[in-house]
Structure formats: structure tokens, C-alpha cells
Design a protein around this motif. Structure first.
Motif, mmCIF file in Angstrom:
data_model
loop_
_atom_site.group_PDB
_atom_site.id
_atom_site.type_symbol
_atom_site.label_atom_id
_atom_site.label_comp_id
_atom_site.label_asym_id
_atom_site.label_seq_id
_atom_site.Cartn_x
_atom_site.Cartn_y
_atom_site.Cartn_z
ATOM 1 N N LYS A 34 0.710 -1.320 -0.043
ATOM 2 C CA LYS A 34 0.052 0.038 -0.011
ATOM 3 C C LYS A 34 0.877 1.195 0.029
ATOM 4 O O LYS A 34 0.522 2.193 -0.702
ATOM 5 C CB LYS A 34 -0.789 0.064 1.350
ATOM 6 C CG LYS A 34 -2.096 1.017 1.041
ATOM 7 C CD LYS A 34 -2.720 1.084 2.436
ATOM 8 C CE LYS A 34 -3.466 -0.361 2.838
ATOM 9 N NZ LYS A 34 -4.132 0.046 4.226
ATOM 10 N N ALA A 35 2.184 1.265 0.654
ATOM 11 C CA ALA A 35 2.906 2.372 0.740
ATOM 12 C C ALA A 35 3.576 2.563 -0.469
ATOM 13 O O ALA A 35 4.606 3.165 -0.499
ATOM 14 C CB ALA A 35 3.670 2.153 1.870
ATOM 15 N N GLY A 36 3.580 1.638 -1.567
ATOM 16 C CA GLY A 36 4.349 1.788 -2.811
ATOM 17 C C GLY A 36 5.572 1.051 -2.900
ATOM 18 O O GLY A 36 6.109 1.240 -4.091
ATOM 19 N N HIS A 37 5.805 -0.025 -2.113
ATOM 20 C CA HIS A 37 7.146 -0.739 -2.032
ATOM 21 C C HIS A 37 6.864 -2.024 -2.901
ATOM 22 O O HIS A 37 5.662 -2.359 -3.031
ATOM 23 C CB HIS A 37 7.452 -1.069 -0.835
ATOM 24 C CG HIS A 37 7.917 -0.007 0.210
ATOM 25 N ND1 HIS A 37 8.888 0.797 -0.108
ATOM 26 C CD2 HIS A 37 7.431 0.696 1.108
ATOM 27 C CE1 HIS A 37 9.157 1.566 0.903
ATOM 28 N NE2 HIS A 37 8.082 1.673 1.723
ATOM 29 N N GLU A 38 7.931 -2.500 -3.706
ATOM 30 C CA GLU A 38 7.720 -3.816 -4.238
ATOM 31 C C GLU A 38 8.040 -4.905 -3.599
ATOM 32 O O GLU A 38 9.056 -4.926 -2.882
ATOM 33 C CB GLU A 38 8.769 -3.654 -5.516
ATOM 34 C CG GLU A 38 8.672 -2.516 -6.463
ATOM 35 C CD GLU A 38 9.921 -2.606 -7.563
ATOM 36 O OE1 GLU A 38 10.267 -3.694 -8.063
ATOM 37 O OE2 GLU A 38 10.252 -1.677 -8.214
ATOM 38 N N VAL A 39 6.959 -5.555 -3.114
ATOM 39 C CA VAL A 39 7.205 -6.654 -2.131
ATOM 40 C C VAL A 39 6.909 -8.070 -2.856
ATOM 41 O O VAL A 39 6.090 -8.127 -3.644
ATOM 42 C CB VAL A 39 6.188 -6.558 -0.812
ATOM 43 C CG1 VAL A 39 6.610 -7.361 0.246
ATOM 44 C CG2 VAL A 39 6.340 -5.085 -0.447
ATOM 45 N N CYS A 40 7.729 -8.940 -2.513
ATOM 46 C CA CYS A 40 7.633 -10.442 -2.661
ATOM 47 C C CYS A 40 7.442 -11.128 -1.491
ATOM 48 O O CYS A 40 8.073 -11.075 -0.592
ATOM 49 C CB CYS A 40 8.762 -10.917 -3.453
ATOM 50 S SG CYS A 40 8.921 -10.064 -5.212
ATOM 51 N N LEU A 41 6.606 -12.282 -1.437
ATOM 52 C CA LEU A 41 6.139 -13.212 -0.440
ATOM 53 C C LEU A 41 6.561 -14.401 -0.637
ATOM 54 O O LEU A 41 5.970 -15.164 -1.699
ATOM 55 C CB LEU A 41 4.500 -12.892 0.086
ATOM 56 C CG LEU A 41 4.311 -13.853 1.086
ATOM 57 C CD1 LEU A 41 4.996 -13.573 2.404
ATOM 58 C CD2 LEU A 41 2.613 -13.955 1.285
ATOM 59 N N PHE A 42 7.639 -15.077 0.112
ATOM 60 C CA PHE A 42 7.897 -16.367 0.040
ATOM 61 C C PHE A 42 7.182 -17.287 1.172
ATOM 62 O O PHE A 42 7.257 -17.171 2.147
ATOM 63 C CB PHE A 42 9.233 -16.630 0.154
ATOM 64 C CG PHE A 42 10.026 -15.943 -0.829
ATOM 65 C CD1 PHE A 42 10.553 -16.818 -2.049
ATOM 66 C CD2 PHE A 42 10.401 -14.776 -1.018
ATOM 67 C CE1 PHE A 42 11.231 -16.323 -3.127
ATOM 68 C CE2 PHE A 42 11.346 -14.257 -1.946
ATOM 69 C CZ PHE A 42 11.700 -14.943 -2.993
ATOM 70 N N ALA A 43 5.981 -17.980 0.504
ATOM 71 C CA ALA A 43 5.133 -18.746 1.480
ATOM 72 C C ALA A 43 4.482 -19.892 0.652
ATOM 73 O O ALA A 43 4.844 -20.202 -0.514
ATOM 74 C CB ALA A 43 4.277 -17.861 1.954
ATOM 75 N N SER A 44 3.658 -20.521 1.286
ATOM 76 C CA SER A 44 2.726 -21.721 0.690
ATOM 77 C C SER A 44 1.716 -20.993 -0.206
ATOM 78 O O SER A 44 1.328 -19.924 -0.301
ATOM 79 C CB SER A 44 2.043 -22.333 1.826
ATOM 80 O OG SER A 44 1.151 -21.656 2.448
ATOM 81 N N GLY A 45 1.618 -22.211 -1.185
ATOM 82 C CA GLY A 45 0.575 -21.671 -2.354
ATOM 83 C C GLY A 45 -0.695 -21.101 -2.054
ATOM 84 O O GLY A 45 -1.176 -20.532 -2.947
ATOM 85 N N ASP A 46 -1.182 -21.573 -0.860
ATOM 86 C CA ASP A 46 -2.696 -20.948 -0.556
ATOM 87 C C ASP A 46 -2.621 -19.725 0.303
ATOM 88 O O ASP A 46 -3.635 -19.388 0.768
ATOM 89 C CB ASP A 46 -3.114 -22.250 0.515
ATOM 90 C CG ASP A 46 -2.382 -22.719 1.470
ATOM 91 O OD1 ASP A 46 -1.184 -22.482 1.509
ATOM 92 O OD2 ASP A 46 -2.901 -23.519 2.259
#
Length: 344
Positions: A34-46
Motif C-alpha cells: 500500500k505504501a508503494g514498495h515492491e514486495v515479494c512473499l515467499f510462502a505456501s501456495g494457499d
């Protein structure tokens, strides 16, 4: 800023019911996006996120018992996937305990690790004596007590989206216990408080891992009049439950690292009644967002006057101290600090 958030694979992000760490990772990730950062999340597929998701396995391990024979295998795959993409990030934020330490200390990419559990185990002293170079952030000041040798770069309290829970100024006639059925969470004392206060107690909690025998021991108490056991509940159900409660009982008898359910109650304007263990004196503003008591009798005494509690003021203090936006801004400051130190 290009940010990677790395979650464990036991629960999806966010979890459908119980799972404080994964819930916080979700709130943080969404606020950073929301603040405009490029974020990637490494987590389970669900997992569900507005960031870019790198799904390590299709389904969270505790939701897929057939797959969860050796969870270490999947977490090694998690770390490998993060390393494959490491050059895409300005910083990598780990929420996965400490198995990644030997690898990330050899990386050029800045990284931060947030432990979400208790840190007072004796084996942690030699461990962090070895890994004094790994930057850590605590979720409360008290969490880091006894581990001054570790490289703490800051403390960031948990935060919630302000729209997640609503203020309720007209509670019903019950008190509530929310969280986990484990001895250290003080379910026994919660039952005693309700009994002595003559109030209905609703228990919304997941049975802790390895605590089945403790749960079986409590079952006869759960079946008594004025006690209602609800099991695990969703956020929507939690909003209704906490909003209708006279108070949240939090009589823990262990060094609580934070206690997410406390700020969930505050968000509804519901006071917390808690023992002064771990983070409680740091999180609860006595007389404003709840009451810090020493024993069952003091909790009962507080409940006898609970109708005078200012729930609107409680909600206001929650908004000032524990919003997801404030949490995200605090982490951004730590990211910038870690990045600057890495460049020296």
C-alpha cells in the motif's frame, strides 16, 4: 524499496484461523504494498496477498498432513528459492526462526530476521554468541532480555489494520479467553476468574501442539454451566466475540513475547486483564487499555468495576500505538538502517 518477506510453510499467509506470526506477516506485507514498495512473499501456495507470491508448496504443511512428514525438507527448498532471487531485493526479511543463519551471513544482500517466539532458552546463548553478526528485530523490548550479545537493531510492536476490528461500546454479559489451550496461557486461571466473578466465559482457542493431554484434563470444566468452548474462530467471528465481551482474560504464566490477542481486544475497545508476565506491562496501558493484576482475586475485583471502563479511550490508544501502518513504517526504518550498515 524492493522487499522480500519470508514466511514459514506451516500456515498460509494469512492463516484462516489461529496463527499470529503469519497474520502479522500478512498485515506487514499488505501495508508495505500500500505504501508503494515492491514486495515479494515467499510462502505456501494457499497464501493470499497483493504482493508477488513465490509459492514453495501448494498447501501449508499443517493444512496438508500427508505432505508434512519432514517439514525441514520444504524449508530448505524455501531458502533455496529465496537465494535464487536474492539479487532482486534491497532487503530480505525472514520470519523463519534461525535455520537460514549460516547461509545469509555469507550473502551480500541486506537481511533482517524477526523471531516471533520466546528467546530466553539457555541454548540460545551459545547460538547467538556464534551468530552475533546477524541483524535481529524484536517484537517487544522484553523479548530480548538475557540475549544482549545478539545483534538487535530495533524493536517493532505488532500492528493491525484499523479497519479489521470495530469499536463496540455496548458489550454483552460475558468475558473471553482467546488464543491457545496451553498451560502457559493460563486457561486454568481464566476458568477460576470466571467462576469467582460469576460471569459467563467464552473460550475461543486452538489446542497447542503437544497439549492434547492438558486439553483433555480441562474438558470437564469446559462442559460446566456458564463456560462455552468455541474452538478456533475467524477474524469476523473474533470481531463479534471480542466486541461483545466485558473483558479479555490474559492470565499468562510465561514470558509472553507479545500477545497479539491483547491488541485485537483493544481494537474493539475491550479491556485486557492480564498478569505482569513478559511483554504485558509493555503492551497494556494500565487503566486505559486494560488492567495488570497479580492474581485471580485482583482480576475478580477489576471485573466488579468493569462497567466504568472507557472503551472509546481504549480504541483510541490502540490506534495510536498498534496500527499496521505504524508497524510498517517502523520496519521500513529498520530496513534503511540495516541497508546503510551493510554499505559501510
Amino acid at each position: 524499496m524492493r522487499i522480500a518477506q519470508v514466511a514459514s510453510l506451516y500456515e498460509p499467509v494469512p492463516p484462516p484461523r489461529y496463527g499470529g506470526t503469519e497474520r502479522i506477516i500478512s498485515y506487514l506485507t499488505e501495508e508495505l504494498v500500500k505504501a508503494g514498495h515492491e514486495v515479494c512473499l515467499f510462502a505456501s501456495g494457499d497464501s493470499k496477498t497483493s504482493s508477488r507470491l513465490y509459492p514453495i508448496i501448494p498447501k501449508a504443511l499443517w493444512e496438508d498432513t500427508q505432505r508434512c512428514v519432514n517439514p525441514q525438507v520444504y524449508h530448505v527448498l524455501l531458502l533455496e528459492e529465496v537465494l535464487k532471487h536474492k539479487d532482486q531485493f534491497d532487503i530480505i526479511h525472514f520470519h523463519t526462526d534461525f535455520f537460514h543463519f549460516p547461509i545469509v551471513r555469507r550473502l551480500d544482500v541486506p537481511h533482517l530476521t524477526t523471531p516471533h517466539g520466546r528467546m530466553d532458552f539457555p541454548e540460545y546463548i551459545p547460538f547467538f554468541r556464534e551468530f552475533q553478526d546477524i541483524p535481529l528485530s524484536s517484537i517487544s523490548h522484553v523479548q530480548r532480555q538475557g540475549l544482549a550479545l545478539a545483534r538487535w537493531v530495533g524493536t517493532v510492536h505488532h500492528g493491525l489494520p484499523l479497519s479489521l476490528y470495530q469499536l463496540s461500546e455496548n458489550p454483552s454479559d460475558y468475558i473471553v479467553f482467546l488464543g491457545r489451550i496451553s498451560p502457559e496461557k493460563g486457561v486454568d486461571d481464566a476458568l477460576a476468574i470466571a467462576r469467582m466473578a460469576g460471569l459467563k466465559l467464552k473460550i475461543a482457542a486452538r489446542v497447542g501442539l503437544g497439549d492434547d493431554a492438558y486439553f483433555e484434563k480441562l474438558l470437564p470444566e469446559f462442559k460446566k454451566k456458564n463456560i462455552e468452548y468455541l474452538g478456533e474462530i475467524t477474524d469476523k467471528e473474533k470481531n463479534e466475540l471480542l466486541g461483545g465481551a466485558l473483558a479479555l482474560l490474559f492470565p499468562v504464566c510465561w514470558p509472553e513475547p507479545f500477545g497479539l490477542s491483547m491488541i485485537e481486544a483493544m481494537a474493539c475497545g475491550t479491556p485486557v486483564i492480564a498478569y505482569p508476565q513478559g511483554s504485558i506491562p509493555e503492551v497494556v496501558d494500565h487503566g486505559i487499555t486494560g488492567f495488570i493484576v497479580q492474581n485471580v482475586q485482583e482480576a475478580v475485583n477489576v471485573l466488579s468495576q468493569i462497567h466504568t471502563f472507557n472503551r472509546k479511550q481504549c480504541r483510541g490508544r490502540f490506534e495510536k500505538r498498534f496500527s499496521a501502518q505504524k508497524m510498517a513504517e517502523s520496519y521500513i526504518s529498520l530496513y534503511q538502517k540495516v541497508i546503510a550498515e551493510k554499505r559501510k
